[in-house]
Scaffold this active site. Structure first.
Site, PDB file in Angstrom:
ATOM      1  N   GLU A  43      -2.109  40.500  39.178  1.00  0.00           N
ATOM      2  CA  GLU A  43      -2.831  41.189  38.096  1.00  0.00           C
ATOM      3  C   GLU A  43      -1.918  41.534  36.934  1.00  0.00           C
ATOM      4  O   GLU A  43      -2.356  41.830  35.847  1.00  0.00           O
ATOM      5  CB  GLU A  43      -3.460  42.481  38.625  1.00  0.00           C
ATOM      6  CG  GLU A  43      -4.452  42.253  39.739  1.00  0.00           C
ATOM      7  CD  GLU A  43      -5.619  41.392  39.295  1.00  0.00           C
ATOM      8  OE1 GLU A  43      -6.342  41.821  38.384  1.00  0.00           O
ATOM      9  OE2 GLU A  43      -5.805  40.298  39.857  1.00  0.00           O
ATOM     10  N   ARG A  45       9.458  18.966  21.828  1.00  0.00           N
ATOM     11  CA  ARG A  45       9.157  17.879  20.904  1.00  0.00           C
ATOM     12  C   ARG A  45       9.655  18.148  19.490  1.00  0.00           C
ATOM     13  O   ARG A  45       9.685  17.240  18.651  1.00  0.00           O
ATOM     14  CB  ARG A  45       7.679  17.490  20.939  1.00  0.00           C
ATOM     15  CG  ARG A  45       6.720  18.554  20.531  1.00  0.00           C
ATOM     16  CD  ARG A  45       5.303  18.151  20.840  1.00  0.00           C
ATOM     17  NE  ARG A  45       4.835  17.020  20.050  1.00  0.00           N
ATOM     18  CZ  ARG A  45       4.656  17.053  18.747  1.00  0.00           C
ATOM     19  NH1 ARG A  45       4.900  18.140  18.050  1.00  0.00           N
ATOM     20  NH2 ARG A  45       4.227  15.987  18.089  1.00  0.00           N
TER      21      ARG A  45
END
Ligand code: ADE
Length: 248
Positions: free
Chosen positions: A115, A153
């Site tokens: 949680e 990238r």
């Protein structure tokens, strides 16, 4: 660029890291990704990494000790690199944030599960908190992969085309223009004539206008901060006027 990932699900990382561009970047030494299992630093017999929340309520909370032990044993007691907690409560991950993170030689990524994580991890270990969007996942593993992918990238030498990242949607603050490849006609749908013309100046102008058109139609909010020339502004003005003109 080095990434140290701290997680309770180390097995989910390999399939993606061992595919395509990330795999090539790793093989070429452009990135190193080390995935650490937080459970290895839990010292009790059952290697427990979660516990019930103080104050009651549902769900389990990730324990503070194994996370600190894992991070400090890998990075030392005072980590020099950003320690990023992936959480839906973090600042929103954008192309700009990816570019900012790509300037660091090393990043530590903490994947929350259950949680939530004990607040002391956020307060005293994490130096940054990042969310990949306003939705809640079951853990920070996918967000960590998203971050690694978007940052990698941008690193020099990772993409085959050195300008590959420059035209991306969001790189200039605008959405990218449409792409086409062979065949020139499919089921009667043709490729815009200008792209077959070989006229590079016309193609560049068409692409810019398509970017502006798309951004105005889909993400007008981006135009507030995009890098726009005077010609861009005039084109947008024309589009807005056309939009307002009744066509009957
Ligand atoms: N963990 C769960 N949901 C998340 C999100 N949207 N971004 C980052 N970490 C998360």
């Amino acid at each position: 660029m080095e990434f140290d990932v701290f997680t309770l699900l180390p097995e989910v990382f390999s399939p993606y890291l061992e595919s395509s561009i990330l795999q090539r970047a790793r093989q070429r030494g452009l990135i190193q990704v080390r995935v650490h299992n937080i459970r290895d630093w839990a010292t009790d017999k059952h290697h427990v990494t979660d516990d019930e929340p103080y104050g009651g309520g549902g769900g389990m909370v990730m324990k503070v000790e194994p996370v600190f032990a894992a991070v400090e044993s890998v990075l030392g007691p005072a980590p020099a690199c950003p320690v990023i907690l992936l959480t839906p409560q973090g600042r929103l991950f954008t192309q700009k944030v990816a570019a900012e993170l790509a300037t660091h030689p090393r990043l530590a990524l903490l994947c929350g599960r259950y949680e939530g994580v004990d607040e002391r991890i956020r307060e005293h270990l994490a130096t940054d908190e990042i969310s990949i969007g306003d939705y809640v996942l079951t853990g920070g593993e996918l967000p960590a992969l998203v971050l690694i992918d978007a940052v990698t990238r941008l690193l020099p030498g990772v993409l085959g085309d050195p300008d590959g990242a420059a035209d991306d949607s969001h790189a200039s603050g605008l959405l990218e223009y449409p792409h086409y490849t062979r065949p020139p006609e499919f089921r009667g749908w043709t490729v815009p004539e200008v792209l077959l013309s070989g006229d590079h100046a016309r193609i560049a102008r068409w692409r810019r206008e398509q970017s502006l058109r798309r951004t105005l139609a889909r993400r007008p909010d981006l135009l507030q901060t995009a890098d726009l020339s005077e010609a861009d502004r005039q084109f947008l003005e024309r589009l807005r006027r056309e939009d307002e003109t009744p066509n009957s």
